[in-house]
Design an enzyme around this catalytic site. Structure first.
Site, PDB file in Angstrom:
ATOM      1  N   LYS A 185       0.553  -0.997  -0.172  1.00 56.65           N
ATOM      2  CA  LYS A 185       0.289  -0.376  -0.458  1.00 56.65           C
ATOM      3  C   LYS A 185       1.112   0.832   0.032  1.00 56.65           C
ATOM      4  CE  LYS A 185      -1.898  -1.092   3.911  1.00 56.65           C
ATOM      5  NZ  LYS A 185      -1.132  -2.017   4.287  1.00 56.65           N
ATOM      6  N   THR A 186       2.115   0.975   0.985  1.00 55.49           N
ATOM      7  CA  THR A 186       2.635   2.792   0.987  1.00 55.49           C
ATOM      8  C   THR A 186       3.143   3.039  -0.254  1.00 55.49           C
ATOM      9  OG1 THR A 186       2.307   2.193   3.425  1.00 55.49           O
ATOM     10  CG2 THR A 186       4.414   3.308   2.095  1.00 55.49           C
ATOM     11  N   ASP A 223       0.916   7.809   6.413  1.00 56.55           N
ATOM     12  CA  ASP A 223       1.164   6.417   5.799  1.00 56.55           C
ATOM     13  C   ASP A 223       0.152   5.295   7.823  1.00 56.55           C
ATOM     14  OD1 ASP A 223       1.929   3.796   4.932  1.00 56.55           O
ATOM     15  OD2 ASP A 223       4.344   4.019   6.817  1.00 56.55           O
ATOM     16  N   ASP A 224      -0.626   4.733   7.494  1.00 53.99           N
ATOM     17  CA  ASP A 224      -0.970   3.804   8.556  1.00 53.99           C
ATOM     18  C   ASP A 224      -1.621   3.690   9.168  1.00 53.99           C
ATOM     19  OD1 ASP A 224      -0.812   1.182   9.824  1.00 53.99           O
ATOM     20  OD2 ASP A 224       1.643   0.600  10.234  1.00 53.99           O
ATOM     21  N   LYS A 238     -10.380  16.434   6.347  1.00 57.45           N
ATOM     22  CA  LYS A 238     -11.297  17.623   5.202  1.00 57.45           C
ATOM     23  C   LYS A 238     -11.759  19.332   5.404  1.00 57.45           C
ATOM     24  CE  LYS A 238     -15.313  15.952   7.208  1.00 57.45           C
ATOM     25  NZ  LYS A 238     -15.956  15.405   7.737  1.00 57.45           N
ATOM     26  N   LYS A 283       4.832  -8.036  -0.312  1.00 61.39           N
ATOM     27  CA  LYS A 283       6.257  -6.947   0.344  1.00 61.39           C
ATOM     28  C   LYS A 283       6.663  -8.673   1.038  1.00 61.39           C
ATOM     29  CE  LYS A 283       6.850  -4.417   4.366  1.00 61.39           C
ATOM     30  NZ  LYS A 283       6.971  -2.722   4.833  1.00 61.39           N
TER      31      LYS A 283
END
Length: 738
Positions: A541-542, A594-595, A622, A699
């Protein structure tokens, strides 16, 4: 009538003096004629003659003003000749002052329409000739006023020793301007026959050579708000009830040109030399001295306003690092409260009970959030202008400014393309661009030095010294890095192995991210786009988020990782997140968070998490960016259900799911891209996985391959299959012999 020698005499009467003509005998000169005289200094002057029997033949009567301006003494012999000016005066400008300043009132107002009527009547009656620097005396409302010709406009170029001359006619336009050093105030009616205050702008200042690269729009906005009203005549501003802007706050990242712009504003104005004060210089350890230092800055402006009123000149006070003395009141602990009293003193001086209208306070800071709110309201530092990071065109202007001398001296190699360098220097401030030019110059210097036991200059090649493209590239790579945006080592850390296109799901994720990037770049309706990338742990994902951000080409990229916040308290984490977004607002950007569950300190035992950090993250994700700014927020998470329960998922406008490798063709493609096994070994692995469902992240697969490569050649395939069985929780894998 002709050339002759005459004696200087006094004007016979005060009434004749007020005609502003020289008085002569009709036997010497015709009435309403013009004479040209030369004094003992061989300077020539033009006067209009009025004949009167009170003056003897052979003499010419001069008023005191005429004798003073032409350096004449009573009884002096002068050479005089009749002169016929041929030019007609189209426009004449007069500077108005008191004849005797010691008798002047503090502030006196005169109507220029009345002045114009008197001038028209007398100048036409006497067929007056005019000459630049000529002086006239008139009584207006019982006050003796001195008028000095400051400028003449004629159709031709007729002049006398460099001063224009001409004849006044009924169509001549008359303009008035109060002497800057007097307390005279001029008002005008419908004729508008007085000059504006355009002399506030230095006439020798060239706006095209400001030397402020990339800040033209900001400078125009500041001029419109702060100086346009000061160019107009004071009476127009008074009748309109308008008020001058008294303060400007320039804020933005360090090195973006705040101090340079303030310096150029001082050069642009023909006012007094600006007072430049570094904020900390105001503070003093003795009680009351800090406030006294503030009062001293405004003493000259107060004294001049009392004397001259609305005609007072402009006093500029520049505060560098104004946040050092104007912090929010009550925010600084201590018994003395010196910061609070300094703020109070400054507020009362700028816009207190007796406000000053002849000041302009310019404050500069890179921390506008620290400044007391009362100082930023209208009437004080009301013009707030952000001096942000320059765009590509602005960076090109800055590079042109700093390389101008090299171009003029032919010391810039032809292979240097400044437009290319401007494209490569995203997020560079003006100071960093200047540092890049300096770094390139230093690289060029080194080529012409001999480094041995002693460092010597290579005099044989010094004349060939030129800065090349390679010098700029070396400076970019080794010397100068932008303070804002992505750090190259961070990007490489998250994309150490690149992106493996093991199947359509990877390309679909990149395509979806590309659509969102184009939406941020091109859509005026959605300046903020946020996307949540979810998937199992280790699915990449990263790396995908970083790839989408890099492919966007946005100048600002910041990765906010839990590893950056180790040991931070909740408050410190919130401050760090806010700083990331505040920095992002300074440029078009791509912000990667991230995360998320680790950022909010989530722990499934309990469950527990930091509500403070969670709320801060939801608000920031937002929050719309400032006008003309665009923001892309990319978040990654391995627990979508958790974010849904906590409401964080709703903060993201889009969602991209990254699947794991689930089929043997996916794993085979990944192994082929990794180039870790022979074709025969890959065939064996594919046969062993046939008709079986795998579920492994890319990964994790990379780690498994790395482990298998360390085994003996005959054990590499079994080792990988065993690891896959454990990771994917599959049933026993059938081993296929090679």
């Amino acid at each position: 009538y002709g050339t002759g020698e005459f004696s200087v005499a006094k004007c016979p009467s005060n009434d004749l003096s007020m005609t502003n003509c020289v008085i002569a005998s009709s036997s010497d000169f015709p009435d309403r004629s013009h004479i040209l005289l030369a004094n003992g200094r061989n300077e020539k002057f033009l006067f209009t003659v009025k004949c009167n029997p009170a003056i003897a033949s052979g003499s010419i009567g001069f008023s005191m003003i005429q004798r003073k301006s032409a350096y004449l003494g009573i009884g002096q012999k002068i050479r005089v000749s009749v002169y016929k000016p041929t030019e007609v005066v189209e426009e004449v400008s007069f500077e108005v002052d008191f004849f005797r300043r010691q008798q002047a009132q503090p502030v006196s107002t005169f109507n220029t329409d009345e002045m114009a009527n008197i001038f028209l009547r007398q100048f036409l009656e006497c067929n007056h000739s005019l000459m630049e620097k000529q002086q006239f005396l008139y009584i207006i409302d019982g006050v003796h006023l001195l008028f000095t010709v400051t400028e003449l406009k004629t159709a031709g170029n007729s002049n006398l020793q460099g001063h224009k001359i001409g004849i006044f006619v009924d169509k001549t336009k008359i303009m008035y301007e109060a002497c800057p050093e007097s307390s005279i105030s001029l008002t005008a009616g419908k004729q508008r026959n007085r000059k504006g205050r355009s002399n506030i702008i230095n006439p020798d200042f060239d706006f095209q050579k400001l030397g402020i690269g990339g800040l033209d729009e900001e400078f125009k906005e500041i001029f419109r708000r702060a100086f346009a009203s000061r160019v107009l005549p004071p009476d127009v501003i008074e009748r309109m009830g308008a008020k001058h802007v008294k303060g400007i706050l320039l804020h933005g990242p360090p090195g973006c040109g705040k101090t340079l712009m303030a310096r150029q504003i001082g050069k642009m104005l023909s006012a007094r030399e600006p007072q430049i004060i570094n904020g900390p210089e105001i503070l003093n350890k003795y009680v009351g001295e800090s406030e006294s230092n503030i009062r001293k800055l405004f003493e000259a402006a107060e004294e001049e306003q009392k004397k001259l009123g609305m005609n007072s000149g402009l006093h500029i006070i520049i505060f560098d690092e104004i946040d050092a003395i104007c912090k929010q009141r009550g925010s600084v602990s201590g018994a003395s409260g010196v910061h609070d009293t300094v703020v109070n003193q400054l507020l009362s001086k700028i816009d207190g009970v007796e406000p000053l209208n002849n000041i302009l306070v310019i404050g500069m800071t890179n921390r506008p959030d620290l400044i007391d709110d009362a100082l930023l309201r209208p009437g004080r530092l009301e013009v707030k202008k952000e001096i942000g990071l320059p765009d590509e065109d602005g960076r090109l202007e800055i590079l042109n400014i700093h390389t101008e001398k090299m171009v003029q001296s032919d010391m810039l190699e032809t292979d240097v393309d400044l437009r290319e360098i401007a494209k490569l220097t995203k997020n560079f401030s003006g100071a960093e661009l200047a540092g890049l030019v300096g770094a390139a110059q230093s690289c060029a210097f080194v080529r012409h030095t001999k480094a041995g036991n002693k460092v010597e200059v290579d005099l044989e090649t010094i004349d060939e010294l030129k800065v090349r493209r390679a010098d700029f590239m070396a400076g970019l790579e080794n010397d100068v890095k932008p303070a804002y945006g992505a750090k190259e080592e961070d990007i490489q850390r998250y994309m150490r192995n690149g992106i493996f296109m093991w199947g359509p799901p990877v390309q679909n994720a990149l395509d979806s991210g590309g659509l969102l990037v184009n939406q941020v770049r091109n859509s005026n309706k959605t300046p903020l786009v946020s996307v949540l990338i979810t998937g199992a742990t280790g699915c990449g994902k990263t790396a995908l988020a970083t790839r989408i951000a890099l492919d966007s080409g946005f100048p600002f990229l910041k990765i906010c990782s839990p590893s950056d916040l180790v040991g931070f308290s909740e408050a410190a984490k919130c401050q760090h997140l806010k700083k990331v977004f505040d920095d992002a607002y300074k440029s078009q950007l791509s912000c990667v968070v991230d995360d998320i569950e680790k950022l909010i300190d989530y722990n499934p035992i309990g469950p527990r998490f930091s509500n403070t950090v969670t709320q801060a993250l939801m608000v920031l994700c937002k929050n719309l960016p400032p006008p003309k700014r665009r923001l892309l927020v990319i978040g990654t998470s391995s627990n979508k259900e958790l974010l849904h329960e906590m409401g964080i998922e709703k903060c993201f406008s889009s969602h991209i799911h990254v699947p794991c490798l689930s089929k043997e063709e996916h794993i085979n493609s990944a192994l082929e891209l990794l180039d870790a096994f022979t074709p025969e070994e890959r065939i064996s692995i594919q046969r062993s996985l046939e008709s079986r469902t795998a579920w492994v992240g890319i990964k994790s697969l990379i780690h498994m391959v790395g482990t298998a490569e360390q085994a003996e050649p005959v054990m590499r395939v079994p080792t990988l299959l065993t690891l896959l069985e454990e990771e994917a929780q599959m049933g026993p894998v059938k081993m296929t012999c090679l």
